[in-house]
Design a protein around this motif. Structure first.
Motif, PDB file in Angstrom:
ATOM      1  N   MET A  31      -5.146  -1.270  -3.880  1.00 42.71           N
ATOM      2  CA  MET A  31      -4.725   0.051  -3.414  1.00 42.71           C
ATOM      3  C   MET A  31      -3.216   0.108  -3.218  1.00 42.71           C
ATOM      4  N   ILE A  32      -2.635  -1.013  -2.754  1.00 45.25           N
ATOM      5  CA  ILE A  32      -1.177  -1.052  -2.593  1.00 45.25           C
ATOM      6  C   ILE A  32      -0.505  -0.946  -3.969  1.00 45.25           C
ATOM      7  N   GLU A  35      -0.709   2.607  -5.191  1.00 45.32           N
ATOM      8  CA  GLU A  35       0.294   3.420  -4.501  1.00 45.32           C
ATOM      9  C   GLU A  35       1.655   3.268  -5.173  1.00 45.32           C
ATOM     10  N   PHE A  36       2.041   2.013  -5.455  1.00 39.00           N
ATOM     11  CA  PHE A  36       3.314   1.758  -6.124  1.00 39.00           C
ATOM     12  C   PHE A  36       3.358   2.462  -7.473  1.00 39.00           C
ATOM     13  N   VAL A  39       3.691   6.285  -6.864  1.00 41.30           N
ATOM     14  CA  VAL A  39       4.950   6.726  -6.254  1.00 41.30           C
ATOM     15  C   VAL A  39       6.110   6.607  -7.251  1.00 41.30           C
ATOM     16  N   TYR A  40       6.129   5.522  -8.016  1.00 38.89           N
ATOM     17  CA  TYR A  40       7.236   5.333  -8.952  1.00 38.89           C
ATOM     18  C   TYR A  40       6.941   5.881 -10.352  1.00 38.89           C
TER      19      TYR A  40
ATOM     20  N   ILE B   7       4.704   2.645   1.329  1.00 37.03           N
ATOM     21  CA  ILE B   7       3.721   2.510   0.245  1.00 37.03           C
ATOM     22  C   ILE B   7       2.667   1.475   0.615  1.00 37.03           C
ATOM     23  N   ILE B   8       3.112   0.335   1.124  1.00 32.33           N
ATOM     24  CA  ILE B   8       2.166  -0.724   1.488  1.00 32.33           C
ATOM     25  C   ILE B   8       1.213  -0.221   2.572  1.00 32.33           C
ATOM     26  N   GLY B  11      -1.280   2.280   1.051  1.00 32.34           N
ATOM     27  CA  GLY B  11      -2.247   1.550   0.238  1.00 32.34           C
ATOM     28  C   GLY B  11      -3.253   0.807   1.096  1.00 32.34           C
ATOM     29  N   PHE B  12      -2.765   0.179   2.148  1.00 34.37           N
ATOM     30  CA  PHE B  12      -3.626  -0.580   3.054  1.00 34.37           C
ATOM     31  C   PHE B  12      -4.651   0.338   3.715  1.00 34.37           C
ATOM     32  N   LYS B  14      -5.683   3.225   2.664  1.00 40.00           N
ATOM     33  CA  LYS B  14      -6.652   3.690   1.653  1.00 40.00           C
ATOM     34  C   LYS B  14      -7.714   2.637   1.379  1.00 40.00           C
ATOM     35  N   ALA B  15      -7.287   1.363   1.318  1.00 38.28           N
ATOM     36  CA  ALA B  15      -8.244   0.285   1.043  1.00 38.28           C
ATOM     37  C   ALA B  15      -9.282   0.190   2.156  1.00 38.28           C
TER      38      ALA B  15
END
Lengths: 149, 144
Positions: A31-32, A35-36, A39-40, B7-8, B11-12, B14-15
């Motif tokens: 998921m991280i 996201e990256f 976003v980019y 972002i981290i 993402g975390f 969401k997980a």
């Protein structure tokens, strides 16, 4: 019956717990990463470089982005991208069907491969195999007379 | 806040949310499969599906993760698969069939929503899964 009730309950608790831990191990980094990527705008940039793939597979260049998103990130993200595209500039029917033929065989490749890897399936076979199969079927379908120009 | 940290964090979160959502699916399936595995239904299932599974070089038990996968999702199939002792080659075959053909009800609805011929896609995926199963089960014995 081959096991007693406490043994069954014990197996349920330990087994389901370890399954959930495995899922977390995969989903948190995934998921991280996603996201990256979003976003980019990595997928948008990558899809520009991958337009040659469309020639091989047999659909128009604008279809690369939704395909790439679905294959890498998963079917929910891909469906979102497709719906967005349909509002702005709808894809041709042929491209739409060909994308579907590809991504229903092969989607969310990182996620699903990783979780099946944690239980012991061969990661290379299931990811490369699916990509090749999806590619082969799409190539064949694009060249069938079934799709009239 | 630093964008990378942000972002981290997203993402975390969401997980964790996805995992919580998955638990609602995985826990009941896990319980159900454990019960079926130790009930008299299991030997019956094994015997009934043994001939069909033999086509894919799989033991009769393999029908449980495959059917689970058809109706729920891959996480359900994995929850079911992790309860039997499959070899790496068998797991790879189960994974491939399951990956090509899974969560049919949900993905049927999804393909309707994006405007695709959903019924045809279901048939196509089942056929593709059978073909894949045949190929991979033959290859698996050689490669693994």
């Amino acid at each position: 019956m081959t096991a007693s009730v406490p043994a069954i309950i014990n197996e349920f608790l330990t087994g389901s717990f370890s399954t959930i831990i495995n899922v977390l191990k995969v989903l948190i980094p995934l998921m991280i990463l996603i996201e990256f990527l979003s976003v980019y705008h990595v997928m948008e940039k990558l899809s520009k470089k991958l337009t040659f793939v469309t020639k091989v597979l047999g659909f128009s260049p604008s279809a690369v982005l939704p395909l790439l998103v679905t294959v890498v990130m998963g079917v929910t993200y891909g469906a979102g991208t497709l719906m967005e595209m349909n509002e702005k500039e709808p894809l041709e029917k042929k491209d739409f069907i060909l994308i579907a033929i590809f991504f229903f065989i092969c989607h969310g490749i990182i996620e699903t491969t990783a979780i099946w890897g944690t239980v012991g399936a061969n990661v290379i076979i299931i990811s490369a195999g699916r990509l090749m199969l999806a590619g082969a079927i799409t190539m064949a379908a694009a060249r069938l007379p079934f799709f009239k120009p | 806040m630093d964008p990378v940290v942000q972002i981290i964090k997203t993402g975390f979160i969401k997980a964790i949310k996805t995992t919580l959502m998955l638990m609602k699916v995985v826990l009941p399936i896990y319980a159900l499969v454990v019960i079926i595995k130790y009930s008299p239904v299991m030997p019956f299932l094994e015997r009934a599906f043994e001939p069909a599974m033999r086509i894919f070089n799989l033991p009769g038990d393999a029908v449980v993760p495959l059917i689970t996968g058809l109706f729920t999702d891959e996480y359900g199939a994995i929850a079911a698969a992790s309860q039997f002792d499959f070899t790496a080659a068998e797991l790879t075959t189960v994974a491939m069939i399951g990956l090509v053909c899974h969560s049919l009800p949900v993905e049927y609805a999804l393909s309707r929503k994006i405007g695709l011929p959903a019924g045809k896609i279901v048939i196509y995926r089942i056929l593709a899964a059978v073909v894949v199963g045949l190929i991979i089960s033959r290859l698996g014995g050689v490669l693994l």
